[in-house]
Design an enzyme around this catalytic site. Structure first.
Site, PDB file in Angstrom:
ATOM      1  N   HIS A   1      81.956 -64.660  38.404  1.00 49.73           N
ATOM      2  CA  HIS A   1      83.282 -65.236  38.194  1.00 49.73           C
ATOM      3  C   HIS A   1      83.722 -66.138  39.342  1.00 49.73           C
ATOM      4  CE1 HIS A   1      83.828 -62.873  34.629  1.00 49.73           C
ATOM      5  NE2 HIS A   1      83.805 -61.724  35.277  1.00 49.73           N
TER       6      HIS A   1
ATOM      7  N   ASP B   1      76.418 -60.215  30.951  1.00 52.73           N
ATOM      8  CA  ASP B   1      77.633 -59.463  31.243  1.00 52.73           C
ATOM      9  C   ASP B   1      78.611 -59.607  30.080  1.00 52.73           C
ATOM     10  OD1 ASP B   1      79.142 -58.417  34.024  1.00 52.73           O
ATOM     11  OD2 ASP B   1      80.514 -59.295  32.560  1.00 52.73           O
TER      12      ASP B   1
ATOM     13  N   HIS C   1      81.747 -60.126  30.218  1.00 50.11           N
ATOM     14  CA  HIS C   1      82.721 -61.176  30.499  1.00 50.11           C
ATOM     15  C   HIS C   1      82.023 -62.510  30.743  1.00 50.11           C
ATOM     16  CE1 HIS C   1      84.597 -57.325  31.734  1.00 50.11           C
ATOM     17  NE2 HIS C   1      85.645 -57.844  31.122  1.00 50.11           N
TER      18      HIS C   1
ATOM     19  N   ASP D   1      78.409 -53.987  31.235  1.00 53.76           N
ATOM     20  CA  ASP D   1      79.704 -53.631  30.663  1.00 53.76           C
ATOM     21  C   ASP D   1      79.792 -53.948  29.173  1.00 53.76           C
ATOM     22  OD1 ASP D   1      79.511 -56.268  31.449  1.00 53.76           O
ATOM     23  OD2 ASP D   1      81.458 -56.354  32.434  1.00 53.76           O
TER      24      ASP D   1
END
Length: 342
Positions: A159, A195, A197, A284
């Site tokens: 991120h 991931d 996200h 995740d």
């Protein structure tokens, strides 16, 4: 498979995170690494090594120099201003506002941060550097001829933008590793971000480039962090057009949906013909993750680990997210074991 790991990750442990209007213990915490290490040791896969000193050249190619200076000095500026708590931004350059950089540290934090859950503490900068060094050392092992390596990074990185931090990330470990492959002779590198996200930071860094193909499989941004990036129509710009591929998926997606996205990304990566593959390994996507909404099972992680092995590429796994801490070790090592046993 060599596992590169640094104890310095413990230096970053914020005591609070803003979630649902409350301050809670951060989901991104040191115990995540402990569960992974425990499972690696249980399966006799803990071939551990410490990272070498960080080479700043590739770091400065993917991150803005003033941003790096900010991360280095933020804590000292914060405490010099008389603040006693952890660094949390109180204002952002929102829609309709300018992007002029403030002089005062409280304003600087809002300028360089894109989400409030990510605190900076006294040890954050040291931990972030160590995490980047972990990724870089593992990348150099693969560049030198190893079939694969696992960079057990913490804090995570995908991120982190060219000049912004957030989403628990400060330096973009996967981007630094990809640049490292290129600096050591690779012509093309693919990054596969699994991931939950969207890897908004990695997308930002390589959006205008054609030497890195970025593929991200993630929760659709209408419903999931980072909300403002990760849509399917974001395909790159300039010479990078067509080299950014997003696969947003709806809440409740199981492996039948997720696996189709992986298959499509696989076809695109094969067509790209990279010299190396970087996997942003977030687990995740697990059905019990507390801040995600996919429904992959532990067995699914073994399945896609084996699928990644079919590329037959020099492969670097870089640890990203995964917050169901009691299952994070099982799911992470399932990917690695699935890859090795394919």
């Amino acid at each position: 498979m060599k596992v590169v790991y640094s104890e310095d990750h413990r230096l970053h442990f914020p005591q609070g995170e803003l979630y649902g209007g409350e301050f809670v213990t951060p989901f991104e915490r040191p115990s995540r690494v402990e569960y992974i290490l425990r499972e690696l040791k249980r399966r006799k896969m803990a071939d551990l090594m410490a990272p070498a000193k960080l080479d700043w050249k590739p770091v400065r190619k993917v991150h803005d120099r003033e941003f790096l200076d900010f991360l280095e000095t933020a804590w000292s500026e914060w405490t010099a201003a008389g603040y006693r708590g952890e660094i949390i931004p109180t204002g952002f350059a929102a829609r309709g506002m300018g992007r002029k950089k403030p002089r005062f540290i409280d304003g600087k934090v809002g300028y360089y941060c894109h989400s409030m859950e990510t605190c900076i503490t006294a040890g954050t900068w040291e931990a972030a550097q160590a995490s980047a060094a972990v990724a870089q050392t593992a990348q150099k092992l693969v560049s030198a001829g190893a079939r694969s390596a696992f960079a057990l990074c913490r804090p995570p990185g995908h991120h982190a933008h060219h000049d912004m931090y957030g989403g628990y990330c400060f330096l973009n470990n996967a981007a630094i590793a990809a640049q490292g492959f290129l600096d050591r002779g690779a012509k093309r590198v693919a990054i596969l971000d699994v991931d939950f996200h969207h890897g908004n930071g990695t997308q930002d860094i390589f959006y205008g480039r054609d030497d890195v193909l970025f593929c991200s499989l993630h929760g659709q941004p209408q419903d999931a962090y980072p909300y403002f990036l990760g849509y399917k129509d974001e395909k790159g710009s300039g010479k990078g057009e067509g080299f950014n591929l997003n696969y947003p998926m709806p809440p409740g997606s199981k492996y039948d949906v997720w696996g189709k996205a992986l298959a499509d990304a696989t076809a695109k990566i094969r067509r790209f013909k990279p010299d190396a593959l970087v996997v942003s390994l977030g687990v995740d996507t697990f059905k019990d993750d507390p801040i995600s909404f996919f429904k992959l099972t532990s067995d699914d992680f073994s399945t896609y680990g084996a699928a990644i092995a079919k590329f037959k590429l020099p492969t670097l796994f870089v640890m990203e997210g995964g917050y169901a801490v009691e299952a994070i070790g099982i799911n992470t090592v399932n990917v690695l074991e699935g890859f090795l046993n394919a």
